[in-house]
Design a protein around this motif. Structure first.
Motif, PDB file in Angstrom:
ATOM      1  N   GLU A  63      40.510  56.344  55.838  1.00  0.00           N
ATOM      2  CA  GLU A  63      41.922  56.015  55.612  1.00  0.00           C
ATOM      3  C   GLU A  63      42.109  55.330  54.262  1.00  0.00           C
ATOM      4  N   PRO A  65      45.300  54.004  51.264  1.00  0.00           N
ATOM      5  CA  PRO A  65      46.702  53.931  50.835  1.00  0.00           C
ATOM      6  C   PRO A  65      46.972  55.037  49.808  1.00  0.00           C
ATOM      7  N   SER A  98      52.255  51.028  56.079  1.00  0.00           N
ATOM      8  CA  SER A  98      51.303  49.965  56.412  1.00  0.00           C
ATOM      9  C   SER A  98      52.012  48.877  57.209  1.00  0.00           C
ATOM     10  N   GLU A 106      49.818  54.513  54.298  1.00  0.00           N
ATOM     11  CA  GLU A 106      48.409  54.800  54.574  1.00  0.00           C
ATOM     12  C   GLU A 106      48.272  56.265  54.963  1.00  0.00           C
ATOM     13  N   ARG A 108      45.565  58.991  56.745  1.00  0.00           N
ATOM     14  CA  ARG A 108      44.317  59.121  57.498  1.00  0.00           C
ATOM     15  C   ARG A 108      44.190  60.548  57.990  1.00  0.00           C
TER      16      ARG A 108
END
Length: 164
Positions: A63, A65, A98, A106, A108
Motif C-alpha cells: 500500500e 499514498p 487516508s 492510499e 492498495r
C-alpha cells in the motif's frame, strides 16, 4: 599484448547536430522499441506499460499514498490519477482517503491485483530474451542509465532559476 584504443576525436561542429549522434535520440528510440515489446506482453495481462509500472511498485512495496507512487514513478498526479482510476475499474487496486490525513489517498492491491503478480513474472524474462542481453549486460546498462539519470537530475537543479 594489449591494444590501446585511441581517444575519440572531438566531433566537428556540424556533427553536434546529427540525429544519429544524439544520446537522447538513442534513448528515445530504445524506449519506443521497449514499449513495442511491452505492449504485446502486457496485453496478455490487460495492462498498459504505465499501469504495469504502478503494479510493480505496489507488488514490491505494498500500500502506497498516491504522492509516494508519483515520486517513485516520476509521474505527476495529473498523469497518475487516471491510471489509478483505470486500474481500480479493472478491479486491480483500491483507492481510499487516508484515515490519518484526508488530503492523502492510499492505493492498495485487491486480491485480483495481487494474483496478477504470478502471471507478470514472465514479463521480465521475456523482455530480457527479446534484448539478447545477458543478466550482466542488463545490470551494467541499468547502472549506466541510473548514473545518467542522477547526473541529469543534478544538472536540471543547477540550471533551474532560483525563486526570488
Amino acid at each position: 599484448m594489449t591494444t590501446e584504443v585511441p581517444p575519440a576525436a572531438a566531433p566537428d561542429e556540424e556533427d553536434w547536430l546529427r540525429l544519429d549522434g544524439q544520446v537522447c535520440f538513442s534513448l528515445h528510440a530504445a524506449s519506443r522499441a521497449f514499449n513495442g515489446v511491452y505492449r504485446v506482453l502486457l496485453k496478455e495481462l490487460g495492462l498498459t506499460y504505465p499501469q504495469y509500472l504502478v503494479m510493480l511498485v505496489l507488488w514490491e512495496h505494498g500500500e502506497q499514498p498516491v504522492k509516494r507512487l508519483g515520486e517513485r514513478l516520476r509521474l505527476d498526479s495529473g498523469t497518475l490519477s487516471p491510471l489509478l482510476k483505470r486500474l481500480e475499474a479493472a478491479g486491480l487496486v483500491h483507492r481510499e482517503r487516508s484515515a490519518h490525513d484526508e488530503r492523502s489517498v492510499e492505493v492498495r492491491l485487491t486480491d485480483e491485483g495481487t494474483a496478477l503478480r504470478a502471471r507478470a513474472l514472465q514479463v521480465p524474462r521475456r523482455i530480457m530474451a527479446a534484448t539478447g542481453f545477458t543478466l550482466e549486460e542488463i545490470a551494467a546498462l541499468r547502472a549506466t542509465l541510473n548514473r545518467l539519470t542522477t547526473a541529469l537530475d543534478e544538472a536540471a537543479l543547477e540550471t533551474t532559476p532560483a525563486c526570488p
